[in-house]
Motif scaffolding. Sequence first.
Motif, mmCIF file in Angstrom:
data_model
loop_
_atom_site.group_PDB
_atom_site.id
_atom_site.type_symbol
_atom_site.label_atom_id
_atom_site.label_comp_id
_atom_site.label_asym_id
_atom_site.label_seq_id
_atom_site.Cartn_x
_atom_site.Cartn_y
_atom_site.Cartn_z
ATOM 1 N N ALA A 54 -13.234 132.796 97.058
ATOM 2 C CA ALA A 54 -13.862 133.890 97.791
ATOM 3 C C ALA A 54 -14.584 133.352 99.022
ATOM 4 C CB ALA A 54 -14.861 134.612 96.894
ATOM 5 N N PRO A 55 -14.657 134.134 100.065
ATOM 6 C CA PRO A 55 -15.380 133.707 101.260
ATOM 7 C C PRO A 55 -16.862 133.592 100.974
ATOM 8 C CG PRO A 55 -14.743 136.001 101.450
ATOM 9 C CD PRO A 55 -14.096 135.482 100.215
ATOM 10 N N PRO A 56 -17.584 132.732 101.716
ATOM 11 C CA PRO A 56 -18.991 132.505 101.420
ATOM 12 C C PRO A 56 -19.899 133.675 101.757
ATOM 13 C CG PRO A 56 -18.332 131.337 103.422
ATOM 14 C CD PRO A 56 -17.101 131.896 102.822
ATOM 15 N N ASN A 57 -19.459 134.569 102.649
ATOM 16 C CA ASN A 57 -20.325 135.676 103.014
ATOM 17 C C ASN A 57 -19.887 136.941 102.302
ATOM 18 O OD1 ASN A 57 -17.993 136.060 104.346
ATOM 19 N ND2 ASN A 57 -18.862 136.024 106.413
ATOM 20 N N GLY A 58 -20.636 138.020 102.422
ATOM 21 C CA GLY A 58 -20.331 139.277 101.747
ATOM 22 C C GLY A 58 -21.345 139.545 100.662
ATOM 23 N N ASP A 59 -21.570 140.835 100.336
ATOM 24 C CA ASP A 59 -22.566 141.154 99.328
ATOM 25 C C ASP A 59 -22.013 140.892 97.942
ATOM 26 O OD1 ASP A 59 -21.019 143.417 98.485
ATOM 27 O OD2 ASP A 59 -21.883 144.574 100.147
ATOM 28 N N ASP A 60 -22.933 140.909 96.920
ATOM 29 C CA ASP A 60 -22.542 140.585 95.560
ATOM 30 C C ASP A 60 -21.499 141.544 95.026
ATOM 31 O OD1 ASP A 60 -24.254 138.463 95.599
ATOM 32 O OD2 ASP A 60 -25.900 139.498 94.568
ATOM 33 N N GLY A 61 -21.645 142.830 95.371
ATOM 34 C CA GLY A 61 -20.689 143.814 94.888
ATOM 35 C C GLY A 61 -19.279 143.496 95.344
ATOM 36 N N THR A 62 -19.158 143.097 96.621
ATOM 37 C CA THR A 62 -17.848 142.748 97.157
ATOM 38 C C THR A 62 -17.289 141.528 96.445
ATOM 39 O OG1 THR A 62 -18.436 143.640 99.315
ATOM 40 C CG2 THR A 62 -16.596 142.092 99.233
ATOM 41 N N THR B 117 -13.933 127.763 90.962
ATOM 42 C CA THR B 117 -12.651 128.063 91.598
ATOM 43 C C THR B 117 -12.802 129.104 92.692
ATOM 44 O OG1 THR B 117 -11.414 127.526 89.594
ATOM 45 C CG2 THR B 117 -10.305 128.939 91.203
ATOM 46 N N MET B 118 -13.567 130.148 92.393
ATOM 47 C CA MET B 118 -13.729 131.253 93.326
ATOM 48 C C MET B 118 -14.781 130.984 94.395
ATOM 49 S SD MET B 118 -11.590 133.689 92.576
ATOM 50 C CE MET B 118 -12.311 135.051 93.468
ATOM 51 N N GLY B 119 -15.595 129.970 94.189
ATOM 52 C CA GLY B 119 -16.651 129.690 95.155
ATOM 53 C C GLY B 119 -17.763 130.713 95.125
ATOM 54 N N VAL B 120 -18.084 131.222 93.919
ATOM 55 C CA VAL B 120 -19.134 132.216 93.749
ATOM 56 C C VAL B 120 -20.097 131.733 92.675
ATOM 57 C CG1 VAL B 120 -17.629 134.111 94.446
ATOM 58 C CG2 VAL B 120 -17.805 133.518 92.029
ATOM 59 N N SER B 121 -21.161 132.485 92.475
ATOM 60 C CA SER B 121 -22.127 132.124 91.442
ATOM 61 C C SER B 121 -21.598 132.486 90.058
ATOM 62 C CB SER B 121 -23.452 132.843 91.681
ATOM 63 O OG SER B 121 -23.296 134.231 91.478
ATOM 64 N N LYS B 122 -22.145 131.839 89.048
ATOM 65 C CA LYS B 122 -21.756 132.136 87.666
ATOM 66 C C LYS B 122 -22.100 133.574 87.307
ATOM 67 C CE LYS B 122 -22.540 130.505 82.924
ATOM 68 N NZ LYS B 122 -23.271 129.520 82.086
ATOM 69 N N SER B 123 -23.217 134.087 87.822
ATOM 70 C CA SER B 123 -23.615 135.464 87.512
ATOM 71 C C SER B 123 -22.615 136.477 88.066
ATOM 72 C CB SER B 123 -25.013 135.748 88.067
ATOM 73 O OG SER B 123 -25.022 135.633 89.485
ATOM 74 N N VAL C 284 -17.947 140.473 93.382
ATOM 75 C CA VAL C 284 -17.572 140.858 92.024
ATOM 76 C C VAL C 284 -16.205 141.538 92.036
ATOM 77 C CG1 VAL C 284 -18.118 142.431 90.108
ATOM 78 C CG2 VAL C 284 -19.925 141.039 91.137
ATOM 79 N N GLU C 285 -16.004 142.444 92.991
ATOM 80 C CA GLU C 285 -14.720 143.142 93.076
ATOM 81 C C GLU C 285 -13.592 142.178 93.391
ATOM 82 O OE1 GLU C 285 -15.510 146.042 96.020
ATOM 83 O OE2 GLU C 285 -16.787 147.274 94.708
ATOM 84 N N ARG C 286 -13.869 141.167 94.190
ATOM 85 C CA ARG C 286 -12.823 140.203 94.514
ATOM 86 C C ARG C 286 -12.474 139.344 93.301
ATOM 87 N NH1 ARG C 286 -14.501 138.371 100.701
ATOM 88 N NH2 ARG C 286 -13.994 140.370 101.652
ATOM 89 N N VAL C 287 -13.444 138.970 92.522
ATOM 90 C CA VAL C 287 -13.166 138.224 91.290
ATOM 91 C C VAL C 287 -12.326 139.086 90.354
ATOM 92 C CG1 VAL C 287 -14.182 137.174 89.237
ATOM 93 C CG2 VAL C 287 -15.217 136.777 91.479
ATOM 94 N N MET C 288 -12.696 140.357 90.219
ATOM 95 C CA MET C 288 -11.925 141.276 89.369
ATOM 96 C C MET C 288 -10.491 141.416 89.870
ATOM 97 S SD MET C 288 -14.800 144.271 88.815
ATOM 98 C CE MET C 288 -13.693 145.307 87.834
#
Length: 480
Positions: A5-13, A46-52, A15-19
């Motif tokens: 996932a890209p480093p910027n963007g809000d948490d909701g975005t 892998t996704m470059g996001v937080s565990k939460s 989460v949707e990208r991980v889904m």
Amino acid sequence: MHDRAPPNGDDGTLVERVMAVVNQRIAGRTLAPGAKLPSLRSFAETMGVSKSTVVEAYDRLAAEGVIQARRGSGFYVVGHAPPFSVADLGPRLERAVDPFWVSRQSLDAGDGVLKPGCGWLPADWLPEDSMRRALRVLSRAPAETLADYGTPLGLAPLRQALARRMALHGIEVGPDRIMLTESGTQALDLACRFLVEPGDTVLVDDPCYFNFHALLRAHRVRIVGVRYTQNGPDTVQFEQVLAEHRPRLYITNSALHNPTGATLSPVVAHRVLKLADQFGLTIIEDDIFADFELEPAPRLAAFDGLDRVVQIGSFSKSLSASVRCGYIAARRDWIEGLIDLKIAASFGTGRLAAEMVLTILRDGSYRKYMDGLRARLARAMSETSMRLKAMGIQPWIEPRGGMFLWCVLPEGLDSSVIARQLLAEDIVLAPGNVYSLSQSASRFLRFNVAQSGDPRLFSALGRAMASAARRGAPAQIELA
């Protein structure tokens, strides 16, 4: 790597990208029913996001019934896998740059829709009299011709006629090495089933015919591209790609390349075949536009002798899209395996279509029709090119025949934006990025000159370009 996932963007975005990535893997069968999902920590890396973020994505997928949590064990795919979706295997692009976009819009279009982006001739350009005459002949044919399955290889007299036609391009092949298919697309599909497995790497031109992308997605292979020049693939990059990615297969057009209209040079053809031999590469040469050439271009199959090269073709573009008749020419030992695949997939070949094509080839009308068609296309090519140039749209090359013009828009204009605007006016265009694996053709449009004679096209195109320029594009636009 591509899931990150890209480093910027809000948490909701995020989460949707991980889904979306999880759903895509399930749709593509990378995650089968009952399979365990990656751990929260590893998938977050892998996704470059937080565990939460992954925790929330997994929780929402579980709430939707897509996955389930097992205490102390992790998350698992539940139930039966959803229906296979080819679209889910590709990047999530806007529909205007999706490989299916042009096909769907063109095939669904009503009678009043203009289709300069489609890949076939208008119905009134086709040899209607010849087809009706052939149908009358078939109406008097023996009962077995009207009712029985064809042989696995297909109608022998038509295969003999194809062998003679291929000899005109320097390809020496016996009828026993030619297998008839329902279409060029089926020929390509069978050849891909025979030659590659899911996960293999396949090389295509960039740009190339957009349905190559779509079909290869369905085969779940990895696709890599090589830049296409006015003389064929860039041989320096071709060698680099072969060394780095070791593709098993390369799919291309030699004559009247789609979408560019370019033709393969002998020098490039020899280099491509030398590299194919060095790296163990097999080539599928799509020769569907052979009859549109004013002068025959080199064929990889001719230089190679149909050893590493498989040639496919059909009469869908030149004769009729409703008369589904194509072919595969290949090594004799490969034909045996292809016959088995054909029987498994479709059992037999449509005998009526083959008989109809043979009748038209035999009565001499096809040759006369193609002579007239090539002249008519040449006039349309000149007229369309002149009108586009007057608007600041420049052909990439002047093709040596065929129906396609690959054109560059003025600086600052995006063909996908223009295509969306014209679709609202019932005009289907073919934006460049539907053909480009690297998405590097945003300024290109492919025009079918046989479908580009209506003045409404140029008026609407001029308005769309002027509108884009007013929104900030720096180009100077001259209206048609």
